[in-house]
Design a protein around this motif. Structure first.
Motif, PDB file in Angstrom:
ATOM      1  N   GLN A   1      47.690  34.693  47.670  1.00  0.00           N
ATOM      2  CA  GLN A   1      46.649  33.655  47.630  1.00  0.00           C
ATOM      3  C   GLN A   1      45.319  34.261  47.210  1.00  0.00           C
ATOM      4  O   GLN A   1      44.595  33.694  46.387  1.00  0.00           O
ATOM      5  CB  GLN A   1      46.529  32.980  49.000  1.00  0.00           C
ATOM      6  CG  GLN A   1      47.747  32.131  49.346  1.00  0.00           C
ATOM      7  CD  GLN A   1      47.672  31.564  50.757  1.00  0.00           C
ATOM      8  OE1 GLN A   1      47.595  32.319  51.730  1.00  0.00           O
ATOM      9  NE2 GLN A   1      47.686  30.249  50.857  1.00  0.00           N
ATOM     10  N   LYS A   2      45.015  35.424  47.783  1.00  0.00           N
ATOM     11  CA  LYS A   2      43.755  36.089  47.408  1.00  0.00           C
ATOM     12  C   LYS A   2      43.769  36.478  45.929  1.00  0.00           C
ATOM     13  O   LYS A   2      42.780  36.295  45.219  1.00  0.00           O
ATOM     14  CB  LYS A   2      43.560  37.355  48.257  1.00  0.00           C
ATOM     15  CG  LYS A   2      43.283  37.075  49.712  1.00  0.00           C
ATOM     16  CD  LYS A   2      43.042  38.404  50.434  1.00  0.00           C
ATOM     17  CE  LYS A   2      43.088  38.206  51.936  1.00  0.00           C
ATOM     18  NZ  LYS A   2      43.086  39.488  52.655  1.00  0.00           N
ATOM     19  N   ALA A   3      44.898  37.003  45.494  1.00  0.00           N
ATOM     20  CA  ALA A   3      44.982  37.456  44.103  1.00  0.00           C
ATOM     21  C   ALA A   3      44.872  36.268  43.140  1.00  0.00           C
ATOM     22  O   ALA A   3      44.204  36.357  42.107  1.00  0.00           O
ATOM     23  CB  ALA A   3      46.290  38.206  43.879  1.00  0.00           C
ATOM     24  N   PHE A   4      45.516  35.156  43.484  1.00  0.00           N
ATOM     25  CA  PHE A   4      45.416  33.971  42.615  1.00  0.00           C
ATOM     26  C   PHE A   4      43.961  33.515  42.502  1.00  0.00           C
ATOM     27  O   PHE A   4      43.495  33.139  41.428  1.00  0.00           O
ATOM     28  CB  PHE A   4      46.298  32.833  43.148  1.00  0.00           C
ATOM     29  CG  PHE A   4      47.675  32.814  42.556  1.00  0.00           C
ATOM     30  CD1 PHE A   4      48.519  33.907  42.688  1.00  0.00           C
ATOM     31  CD2 PHE A   4      48.146  31.698  41.859  1.00  0.00           C
ATOM     32  CE1 PHE A   4      49.795  33.901  42.134  1.00  0.00           C
ATOM     33  CE2 PHE A   4      49.418  31.679  41.297  1.00  0.00           C
ATOM     34  CZ  PHE A   4      50.247  32.776  41.443  1.00  0.00           C
ATOM     35  N   ALA A   5      43.257  33.549  43.621  1.00  0.00           N
ATOM     36  CA  ALA A   5      41.852  33.115  43.593  1.00  0.00           C
ATOM     37  C   ALA A   5      41.006  34.103  42.795  1.00  0.00           C
ATOM     38  O   ALA A   5      40.201  33.704  41.950  1.00  0.00           O
ATOM     39  CB  ALA A   5      41.322  32.974  45.013  1.00  0.00           C
ATOM     40  N   GLN A   6      41.200  35.384  43.049  1.00  0.00           N
ATOM     41  CA  GLN A   6      40.332  36.380  42.419  1.00  0.00           C
ATOM     42  C   GLN A   6      40.607  36.553  40.929  1.00  0.00           C
ATOM     43  O   GLN A   6      39.694  36.814  40.153  1.00  0.00           O
ATOM     44  CB  GLN A   6      40.485  37.724  43.138  1.00  0.00           C
ATOM     45  CG  GLN A   6      39.712  37.746  44.444  1.00  0.00           C
ATOM     46  CD  GLN A   6      40.156  38.841  45.385  1.00  0.00           C
ATOM     47  OE1 GLN A   6      41.002  39.659  45.036  1.00  0.00           O
ATOM     48  NE2 GLN A   6      39.595  38.840  46.581  1.00  0.00           N
ATOM     49  N   MET A   7      41.847  36.395  40.528  1.00  0.00           N
ATOM     50  CA  MET A   7      42.193  36.644  39.127  1.00  0.00           C
ATOM     51  C   MET A   7      42.049  35.405  38.239  1.00  0.00           C
ATOM     52  O   MET A   7      42.305  35.469  37.055  1.00  0.00           O
ATOM     53  CB  MET A   7      43.637  37.151  39.020  1.00  0.00           C
ATOM     54  CG  MET A   7      43.903  38.445  39.759  1.00  0.00           C
ATOM     55  SD  MET A   7      42.955  39.823  39.095  1.00  0.00           S
ATOM     56  CE  MET A   7      43.839  40.135  37.576  1.00  0.00           C
ATOM     57  N   GLY A   8      41.692  34.272  38.831  1.00  0.00           N
ATOM     58  CA  GLY A   8      41.606  33.055  38.023  1.00  0.00           C
ATOM     59  C   GLY A   8      42.965  32.498  37.650  1.00  0.00           C
ATOM     60  O   GLY A   8      43.141  31.898  36.586  1.00  0.00           O
ATOM     61  N   ALA A   9      43.945  32.679  38.535  1.00  0.00           N
ATOM     62  CA  ALA A   9      45.300  32.195  38.248  1.00  0.00           C
ATOM     63  C   ALA A   9      45.458  30.704  38.555  1.00  0.00           C
ATOM     64  O   ALA A   9      46.508  30.133  38.272  1.00  0.00           O
ATOM     65  CB  ALA A   9      46.325  33.007  39.036  1.00  0.00           C
TER      66      ALA A   9
END
Lengths: 801, 177
Positions: free
Chosen positions: B105-113
């Protein structure tokens, strides 16, 4: 505008979207996620006929079904509406006549979905079939039967015919002339979220509220008021976060009006969510378009004249069609200097779901035709296709032959960056058989310069409120459809006030609570809402700085806001927390609530048709695509895409890259796979299984290059990116296929069958081309002659103050 | 028109045969009485109000409605609720642990996914299932695993990058402070 880039704090930084957390936790509430007490479920009954008179509708058996609360037909909602004032040709349910298979003819509200579904099967409709008109050629050839009788003749909806300069003279000056025919197949947006609307009529207040997955809450409010004969101020539209739009949720839709009408009749909330099949019928997607282009050039490749003709298949209703008709010819001139230019277009009605605006609205088709045509011209002349383009480019601060005002223009830089990054010079014509590289450029507007309906009010307004807790709220009717408008507003306001995007509360897309924004279409939001947000935030900052200056004993001009602090630039130890400064400002001035309004510059052209095309600024893109083609199977595999985009300045580079990558994806679907095709009057594939679109497996790597030109009219120098990057990818793929195999596929999609057919023809000594063979026999009226800007291309307009 | 046991005429849905079902959703046990034709998608969204699970076609073509059944991705629109008796369901609402977001979830938010966000719940759950069985997947493995979920916004590039980022973070617990 705010082009001073001195130490920007949040603008231009790769921060997470402000709505990322809601979306990554499943908490974002889309329209179909909403429900209200005593809510009824609505469903639509669809026409089975592409073209027919409705002789009889009997809803009595449906009404008798237990659990059915109301049933309506066209007679209950007979008032015509449409997105454009000149296109008021739709009704919420068909009245007396159906014009495409899938058109809604009745609507049911029931206690649950199963009952509503069952009720549909109990409605009897008797049709008297008429001959369906299913193609551009048929519509031009057959004046009868007429699909609409409000247009002057036959099944011709709209015409455009313009000439800038003197085309005959331009062709007389040419050393070489070439003409080509292209066909661009229709395709659809295919948003993952089906359209959905929840309506609630409050009889005590006499007020209708509609929550809807729409890109244009303001226009939906107007259409609802008209169709339901309510005062506009008794209609409240709240756009819910849109789960994919791409232009497909920009019209007022049947289900929105039917849900509202059923709520008014029953006194209960009614929700209608379209099925996937119904989404295909709602459509408003890419117009199928047949195009003919003829260009004269000097030996060195300089263009002397161009003629462009377009034949648009509009489907059964107007939608945005009058604008689309002009977009077929308007933007050729913003990439290339065309000294003499004639443009003619005709949009016809057919018995298919209405076409409208899909990402790039009406411009991907002509861009495809133009860029492949120029590729062919370059080959004829023995020129590098890049070189041909470089010899014809427009520049910054220029007015086009059709009176469009270009401010910043990074097209040349985009081309240079792409040539370098892709290895164009080493690869073109030198890759092994089956492998190829293709090139194209494009441009797009940053917001339509004119509103859909004529008025002289601002296009975007933003209100910023700062309260004594230090909380900042921005109010805007802009709706985030995934493009990131919420993040743009929050970033702009945060930059001005020295805060972070997550500090900004947003109230958006509610026609009761938020000041106007016309909608998420025409790539207008960053430019227009961004500028309005900037102005509102600057006014709030001014009040806060004045209060802080008095407290700190320093002049206002020395103050700066950053990291949630207001401080003296010369002596940063003299500082106040932002919240404290806000309290001082409220104590001195009262409520800190400020506004910004944006209206685009006046258009320069005054001719009829000049309303389509003007924009505050234009974005530019260039692209190279490398493909691997299999001559045995005809399969085209895209290996890599390089795309450079003149963004002005990025408000948030992650969002910009995301729009580029998404545009490339959507373009690849259009050029290689997707088609909204019909057979015997029926949609051939109204399901996602049959409507082929790319999956994660087909997506190639994309190299995104951001070119910065600091647009003087953009907020912090920004321009659009939501639509422009799609345009050049489609012709670049077609040109790459030619480089790989030596065949020309002059119609989309470029399927393996077409590639094989062209290879087969080439093997037999033919030209190796698949595409339309002849243009329709249609006499355009004499073009309206429009004078070129004096001294073109060196004309300079008076800059606005 | 069918009638229920009370003899009262009833709507189509109410008149359908119902069956009792026990299931564990995001760690929470439920006992439900559902019509036998009710899908897991409908049960999650309408009976349990877990609207994080989306739908895009309801005929198994788009992957929007993907949830985890005993840790494996399934299309909830093609799964009948009565079929999941006694089993464990994970939806996007169940990804957080003790108020802490899942690294995906964090990665999706941070990477613009996420763009429109509509496919995000299905992407997250499918990716979680992948990382649970293959902690450092290759790009091809990621593409293969996610190929049943469509996204029209992102071109998938930042989704792949986010899954790779989450895999790196989950494999390096020291860096997750």
């Amino acid at each position: 505008m705010a082009s001073a880039r001195r130490s920007l704090n949040v603008v231009g930084k790769p921060l997470p979207r402000v709505d990322a957390w809601g979306k990554a936790t499943g908490r974002t509430r889309y329209a179909d996620d909403l429900s209200l007490p005593r809510m009824l479920y609505g469903r639509l009954l669809l026409s089975t006929q592409p073209h027919a008179l409705i002789k009889r509708i009997d809803v009595s058996r449906a009404l008798e079904l237990e659990g059915v609360v109301a049933v309506i037909t066209g007679r209950d909602v007979p008032v015509r509406y449409g997105i454009m004032p000149v296109g008021q040709d739709e009704t919420a349910l068909a009245v007396d006549k159906v014009r495409y298979a899938g058109e809604p003819v009745a609507a049911v509200a029931a206690l649950d979905e199963d009952t509503a579904e069952e009720a549909l099967s109990l409605i009897e409709v008797e049709y008297e079939p008429l001959r369906p008109i299913m193609s551009i050629e048929e519509a031009l050839r057959l004046p009868e039967p007429r699909i609409h009788d409000y247009v002057p003749a036959g099944n011709i909806h709209r015409l455009a015919s313009l000439e800038f300069g003197d085309v005959a003279q331009g062709f007389a000056e040419a050393d070489y002339v070439r003409e080509d025919l292209f066909f661009f197949q229709g395709n659809t947006h295919l948003p993952m979220e089906q359209h959905s609307a929840l309506a609630y009529w409050d009889p005590a207040e006499g007020k209708l509220t509609l929550w809807s997955s729409t890109q244009t809450p303001h226009y939906v409010q107007r259409a609802l008021a008209k169709a339901l004969e309510l005062p506009e101020n008794r209609v409240r539209v709240i756009a819910t976060p849109v789960g994919g739009g791409f232009g497909g949720k920009s019209d007022p839709f049947h289900h929105e009006i039917c849900a509202a009408k059923l709520s008014m009749l029953t006194g209960r909330p009614v929700k209608i969510t379209l099925t996937r099949e119904e989404v295909f019928y709602a459509h408003r997607g890419r117009h199928p378009e047949l195009m003919w282009v003829r260009t004269g050039v000097k030996r060195d490749g300089r263009i002397t004249a161009m003629e462009f003709q377009a034949f648009l298949d509009g489907g059964a209703y107007s939608s945005y069609g009058p604008a689309t008709t002009y977009y077929a010819g308007t933007f050729q001139t913003i990439t290339y200097r065309i000294p003499h230019y004639r443009f003619q277009a005709v949009r016809v009605f057919t018995n298919k779901p209405p076409c409208g605006p899909k990402r790039g609205h009406g411009t991907p088709q002509p861009r495809y035709a133009l860029e492949v045509h120029l590729d062919k011209l370059a080959h004829d002349l023995g020129l590098d296709p890049v070189e041909l383009r470089l010899r014809n480019l427009t520049g910054p601060n220029e007015v086009t032959v059709n009176w469009l005002h270009i401010t910043s223009n990074g097209l040349r830089q985009c081309i240079e960056r792409i040539v370098e990054a892709s290895g164009w010079r080493e690869k073109r014509g030198r890759l092994p058989y089956g492998r190829g590289i293709g090139f194209a450029v494009s441009a797009y507007m940053c917001g339509a310069g004119l509103p859909i309906y004529y008025n002289d009010m601002p296009h975007s307004e933003v209100q910023v409120k700062v309260d004594r807790s230090g909380n900042v709220t921005a109010y805007s009717m802009a709706i985030d459809i995934g493009q990131g408008s919420d993040t743009v507003i929050a970033t702009v306001v945060a930059e001005v006030l020295g805060l972070y995007p997550e500090d900004i509360r947003l109230v958006t897309a509610d026609t009761d609570l938020t000041p106007i924004d016309l909608g998420s279409y025409s790539s207008r939001v960053t430019m227009m809402v961004g500028n309005a947000a900037y102005e509102a935030a600057m006014k709030a900052r001014q009040l806060i700085f004045r209060a802080a200056a008095r407290e700190l004993g320093v002049p206002v001009r020395r103050l700066e806001a950053r990291d949630r602090t207001v401080f003296d630039r010369r002596d940063p130890s003299r500082a106040l927390p932002f919240a404290e400064a806000a309290r001082l400002a409220e104590a001195r001035f009262g409520l800190i609530s400020t506004i910004g309004s944006y209206r685009p510059p006046q258009r320069l052209g005054t001719y009829k048709g000049s309303g389509v095309g003007p924009s505050p600024a234009y974005s530019y893109s260039a692209c190279a695509v490398e493909v691997q083609c299999d001559p045995e199977t005809g399969e085209v595999k895209v290996e890599k895409v390089w795309l450079a985009h003149d963004i002005g300045r990025p408000i948030n580079p992650i969002l910009v890259e995301g729009q580029i990558e998404g545009s490339v994806y959507m373009a690849l679907g259009e050029v290689l796979m997707e088609e909204q095709a019909f057979r015997k009057g029926q949609h051939r594939a109204p399901s996602m299984l049959d409507y082929k679109s790319p999956t994660i497996k087909e997506m190639p790597p994309v190299v995104s290059i951001l070119v910065e030109t600091d647009e003087p009219r953009g907020p912090f120098g920004a321009k659009e990116v939501g639509q422009g990057p799609l345009l050049c990818v489609i012709p670049a793929v077609a040109n790459a296929v030619y480089d790989a195999l030596g065949v020309r596929i002059d119609e989309t999609p470029i399927t393996p069958e077409k590639v094989l057919k062209a290879l087969d023809e080439k093997a037999k000594g033919g030209p190796g081309r698949v595409g339309p063979e002849r243009k329709p026999d249609f006499a355009f009226r004499e073009p309206t002659r429009v004078e070129r800007p004096p001294g073109w291309p060196h004309y300079r307009p008076h800059e606005e103050g | 028109m069918a009638a229920d046991l009370t003899g009262r005429s009833n709507t189509v849905a109410e008149a359908t045969t119902k069956a009792p079902v026990r299931l564990l959703v995001n760690g929470q046990p439920y006992e439900l009485l559902v019509p036998v034709h009710r899908t897991l998608l409908e049960t999650l969204r309408e009976d349990l109000q877990l609207t994080g699970t989306k739908h895009g076609c309801e005929v198994g073509e788009c992957g929007m409605c993907t949830v985890l059944l005993d840790g494996e991705p399934v299309l909830s629109c093609l799964t009948l609720t009565v079929e999941v008796e006694g089993r464990t369901v994970t939806t996007v609402e169940g990804l957080e642990r003790g108020g802490e977001l899942h690294p995906l979830q964090k990665a999706f938010a941070q990477m613009g996914a996420t763009q429109c966000g509509y496919c995000t719940p299905a992407m997250l759950l499918t990716a979680k299932s992948l990382l649970d069985r293959s902690p450092s997947p290759s790009e091809d493995e990621i593409r293969e695993a996610l190929s049943g979920v469509l996204c029209r916004c992102t071109g998938y590039i930042k989704i792949i990058a986010a899954v790779e980022m989450a895999a790196r973070q989950m494999g390096a617990p020291d860096s997750v402070a």
